[in-house]
Design an enzyme around this catalytic site. Structure first.
Site, short mmCIF file in Angstrom:
data_model
loop_
_atom_site.label_atom_id
_atom_site.label_comp_id
_atom_site.label_asym_id
_atom_site.label_seq_id
_atom_site.Cartn_x
_atom_site.Cartn_y
_atom_site.Cartn_z
N THR A 68 1.36 -10.54 3.21
CA THR A 68 0.86 -10.45 1.47
C THR A 68 0.51 -9.14 1.02
O THR A 68 0.90 -8.94 0.05
CB THR A 68 -0.37 -11.26 1.45
OG1 THR A 68 -0.13 -12.70 2.28
CG2 THR A 68 -0.66 -11.49 0.03
N CYS A 69 0.10 -8.16 1.85
CA CYS A 69 -0.18 -6.85 1.50
C CYS A 69 0.84 -5.98 1.22
O CYS A 69 1.11 -5.37 0.29
CB CYS A 69 -1.28 -5.95 2.62
SG CYS A 69 -2.67 -7.03 2.93
N SER A 70 1.97 -6.12 1.93
CA SER A 70 3.14 -5.38 1.97
C SER A 70 3.99 -5.88 0.74
O SER A 70 4.49 -5.38 -0.06
CB SER A 70 3.93 -5.63 3.10
OG SER A 70 3.38 -4.59 4.22
N LEU A 74 0.59 -4.62 -2.63
CA LEU A 74 1.35 -3.19 -2.56
C LEU A 74 2.69 -2.98 -3.38
O LEU A 74 2.93 -2.03 -4.35
CB LEU A 74 1.50 -2.75 -1.33
CG LEU A 74 1.86 -1.18 -1.38
CD1 LEU A 74 1.01 -0.06 -1.95
CD2 LEU A 74 2.02 -0.53 0.06
#
Ligand code: BEZ
Length: 195
Positions: A68-70, A74
Protein backbone atom coordinates in the site's frame (compact mmCIF):
# COMPACT_ATOMS: atom_id res chain seq x y z
CA UNK A 1 10.48 29.29 14.62
CA UNK A 2 10.03 28.30 18.24
CA UNK A 3 10.46 24.64 19.08
CA UNK A 4 9.56 24.69 22.79
CA UNK A 5 6.93 21.99 22.58
CA UNK A 6 9.17 19.95 20.31
CA UNK A 7 11.90 19.85 22.93
CA UNK A 8 9.40 18.44 25.40
CA UNK A 9 8.19 15.75 23.03
CA UNK A 10 11.44 14.69 21.37
CA UNK A 11 12.88 11.32 22.27
CA UNK A 12 15.18 11.42 25.25
CA UNK A 13 13.21 13.94 27.27
CA UNK A 14 13.24 12.97 30.94
CA UNK A 15 9.46 13.01 31.20
CA UNK A 16 8.86 11.13 27.97
CA UNK A 17 5.70 9.04 27.99
CA UNK A 18 6.23 5.95 25.79
CA UNK A 19 2.48 5.69 25.25
CA UNK A 20 1.84 9.36 24.61
CA UNK A 21 -1.14 10.02 22.36
CA UNK A 22 -0.58 11.43 18.89
CA UNK A 23 0.16 15.13 18.71
CA UNK A 24 -2.76 17.14 17.42
CA UNK A 25 -3.40 20.25 15.38
CA UNK A 26 -1.85 23.34 16.95
CA UNK A 27 1.06 21.45 18.51
CA UNK A 28 4.69 21.62 17.46
CA UNK A 29 6.44 18.80 15.71
CA UNK A 30 9.35 17.07 17.49
CA UNK A 31 12.85 18.48 17.20
CA UNK A 32 15.14 15.67 16.05
CA UNK A 33 18.15 15.01 13.85
CA UNK A 34 17.84 12.54 11.00
CA UNK A 35 20.81 10.59 9.61
CA UNK A 36 20.74 10.77 5.83
CA UNK A 37 23.02 9.81 2.94
CA UNK A 38 24.58 12.77 1.13
CA UNK A 39 27.24 12.48 -1.60
CA UNK A 40 27.99 8.91 -0.60
CA UNK A 41 28.49 9.72 3.07
CA UNK A 42 26.45 10.06 6.26
CA UNK A 43 25.11 13.50 7.17
CA UNK A 44 22.83 15.12 9.74
CA UNK A 45 19.58 16.77 8.73
CA UNK A 46 17.57 18.50 11.43
CA UNK A 47 13.82 18.84 11.64
CA UNK A 48 14.46 22.55 12.05
CA UNK A 49 16.08 22.65 8.59
CA UNK A 50 13.06 20.90 7.11
CA UNK A 51 10.28 22.84 8.85
CA UNK A 52 11.44 26.25 10.10
CA UNK A 53 9.82 29.15 8.23
CA UNK A 54 8.32 26.76 5.68
CA UNK A 55 5.02 25.12 4.79
CA UNK A 56 5.48 21.37 4.49
CA UNK A 57 3.20 18.44 3.80
CA UNK A 58 4.57 15.33 5.50
CA UNK A 59 3.04 11.91 5.14
CA UNK A 60 4.21 8.94 7.19
CA UNK A 61 3.67 5.26 6.59
CA UNK A 62 4.54 1.85 8.05
CA UNK A 63 7.34 0.84 5.75
CA UNK A 64 9.31 1.31 2.54
CA UNK A 65 8.59 -1.22 -0.20
CA UNK A 66 5.32 -2.43 1.37
CA UNK A 67 2.40 -2.77 -1.04
CA UNK A 68 0.00 0.00 0.00
CA UNK A 69 2.84 2.37 0.83
CA UNK A 70 4.48 1.88 -2.59
CA UNK A 71 1.54 1.41 -4.93
CA UNK A 72 -0.84 3.93 -3.39
CA UNK A 73 0.48 6.27 -0.73
CA UNK A 74 3.91 7.24 -2.10
CA UNK A 75 3.08 6.98 -5.80
CA UNK A 76 -0.01 9.19 -5.56
CA UNK A 77 1.79 11.85 -3.50
CA UNK A 78 4.54 11.82 -6.14
CA UNK A 79 1.88 12.43 -8.82
CA UNK A 80 0.09 15.18 -6.93
CA UNK A 81 3.07 16.96 -5.32
CA UNK A 82 3.23 19.64 -8.07
CA UNK A 83 -0.48 20.41 -7.54
CA UNK A 84 0.06 20.46 -3.76
CA UNK A 85 2.91 22.98 -4.14
CA UNK A 86 0.61 25.31 -6.08
CA UNK A 87 -1.18 25.85 -2.77
CA UNK A 88 1.86 27.42 -1.13
CA UNK A 89 3.48 24.22 0.12
CA UNK A 90 7.27 24.36 -0.11
CA UNK A 91 7.94 20.64 0.03
CA UNK A 92 6.25 17.24 0.25
CA UNK A 93 8.02 14.78 2.55
CA UNK A 94 7.53 11.04 3.08
CA UNK A 95 8.75 9.68 6.42
CA UNK A 96 9.14 6.10 7.56
CA UNK A 97 10.89 4.24 10.36
CA UNK A 98 13.48 2.87 7.96
CA UNK A 99 17.17 3.68 7.49
CA UNK A 100 18.53 6.07 4.87
CA UNK A 101 19.85 3.33 2.57
CA UNK A 102 16.42 1.70 2.41
CA UNK A 103 14.64 5.00 1.83
CA UNK A 104 17.07 6.00 -0.94
CA UNK A 105 16.67 2.61 -2.63
CA UNK A 106 12.89 2.92 -2.38
CA UNK A 107 12.95 6.37 -3.99
CA UNK A 108 15.06 5.08 -6.89
CA UNK A 109 12.99 1.92 -7.37
CA UNK A 110 9.75 3.89 -7.40
CA UNK A 111 11.11 6.64 -9.65
CA UNK A 112 10.13 9.28 -7.11
CA UNK A 113 11.13 12.78 -8.20
CA UNK A 114 8.64 15.10 -6.46
CA UNK A 115 8.74 13.86 -2.86
CA UNK A 116 11.64 13.97 -0.39
CA UNK A 117 12.05 10.71 1.53
CA UNK A 118 13.20 11.08 5.13
CA UNK A 119 14.54 8.13 7.17
CA UNK A 120 13.45 8.05 10.80
CA UNK A 121 15.44 4.90 11.46
CA UNK A 122 15.59 5.34 15.22
CA UNK A 123 11.91 6.29 15.36
CA UNK A 124 12.68 9.47 17.29
CA UNK A 125 10.48 11.78 15.25
CA UNK A 126 7.72 9.17 15.16
CA UNK A 127 7.92 8.58 18.92
CA UNK A 128 7.83 12.33 19.53
CA UNK A 129 4.75 12.55 17.34
CA UNK A 130 3.10 9.85 19.46
CA UNK A 131 2.79 7.79 16.29
CA UNK A 132 5.08 4.84 17.08
CA UNK A 133 3.10 1.58 17.08
CA UNK A 134 3.86 -2.08 17.56
CA UNK A 135 3.94 -3.82 14.15
CA UNK A 136 5.59 -7.00 15.37
CA UNK A 137 2.69 -8.98 13.94
CA UNK A 138 4.14 -8.07 10.53
CA UNK A 139 7.72 -8.72 11.67
CA UNK A 140 8.36 -4.98 11.51
CA UNK A 141 9.07 -4.11 15.14
CA UNK A 142 7.92 -0.58 15.95
CA UNK A 143 6.83 1.55 13.02
CA UNK A 144 4.92 4.71 12.25
CA UNK A 145 1.20 5.03 12.06
CA UNK A 146 -0.08 6.14 8.68
CA UNK A 147 -0.90 9.85 8.57
CA UNK A 148 -0.43 13.05 6.63
CA UNK A 149 -0.08 16.54 8.00
CA UNK A 150 0.28 20.12 6.89
CA UNK A 151 2.95 21.83 8.98
CA UNK A 152 3.53 25.56 8.94
CA UNK A 153 6.70 26.83 10.61
CA UNK A 154 6.86 23.72 12.78
CA UNK A 155 3.20 23.77 13.90
CA UNK A 156 0.74 21.08 12.84
CA UNK A 157 -2.06 22.92 11.05
CA UNK A 158 -3.92 19.91 9.65
CA UNK A 159 -3.61 16.24 10.62
CA UNK A 160 -5.13 13.40 8.60
CA UNK A 161 -4.68 10.28 10.75
CA UNK A 162 -5.73 6.79 9.73
CA UNK A 163 -7.72 4.64 12.13
CA UNK A 164 -5.72 2.03 14.04
CA UNK A 165 -7.73 -1.20 14.16
CA UNK A 166 -7.61 -3.49 17.22
CA UNK A 167 -5.51 -6.02 15.27
CA UNK A 168 -2.83 -3.39 14.66
CA UNK A 169 -3.62 -2.80 10.99
CA UNK A 170 -4.74 0.58 9.71
CA UNK A 171 -7.20 2.06 7.28
CA UNK A 172 -6.04 3.82 4.12
CA UNK A 173 -8.52 6.50 3.19
CA UNK A 174 -7.90 9.84 4.88
CA UNK A 175 -4.13 10.41 4.70
CA UNK A 176 -3.87 10.00 0.92
CA UNK A 177 -2.62 12.68 -1.46
CA UNK A 178 -6.07 13.42 -2.90
CA UNK A 179 -7.45 14.13 0.57
CA UNK A 180 -4.58 16.48 1.41
CA UNK A 181 -4.95 18.25 -1.93
CA UNK A 182 -8.69 18.65 -1.33
CA UNK A 183 -7.97 20.19 2.07
CA UNK A 184 -5.47 22.63 0.55
CA UNK A 185 -7.90 23.52 -2.21
CA UNK A 186 -10.55 24.31 0.41
CA UNK A 187 -8.11 26.84 1.93
CA UNK A 188 -7.15 28.50 -1.36
CA UNK A 189 -9.80 27.52 -3.92
CA UNK A 190 -8.55 29.93 -6.58
CA UNK A 191 -5.08 28.37 -6.84
CA UNK A 192 -4.78 26.74 -10.26
CA UNK A 193 -3.07 23.34 -10.54
CA UNK A 194 -0.20 23.08 -13.06
CA UNK A 195 -1.25 22.22 -16.63
C1 BEZ B 1 1.33 -2.01 3.27
O1 BEZ B 1 0.86 -2.67 2.36
O2 BEZ B 1 1.52 -0.80 3.15
C2 BEZ B 1 1.69 -2.69 4.56
C3 BEZ B 1 1.71 -4.05 4.63
C4 BEZ B 1 2.03 -4.67 5.83
C5 BEZ B 1 2.38 -3.92 6.92
C6 BEZ B 1 2.36 -2.55 6.84
C7 BEZ B 1 2.04 -1.92 5.66
Amino acid sequence: MRFDRAAETASGADDEDPDMPPLTEGQRIPEVTFRVRRDGDWADLTSRELFADRSVVLFALPGAFTPTCSDKHLSRFNQLAPAIRVHGVDEVICLSVNDACVMDAWRETQGVTEVRLIPDGNGEFTRGMGMLVDRRANGFGERSRRYAMLVRDGVIEKLLLEELRPDGTETYGVSDADSMLAHLASLSPRAKPPT
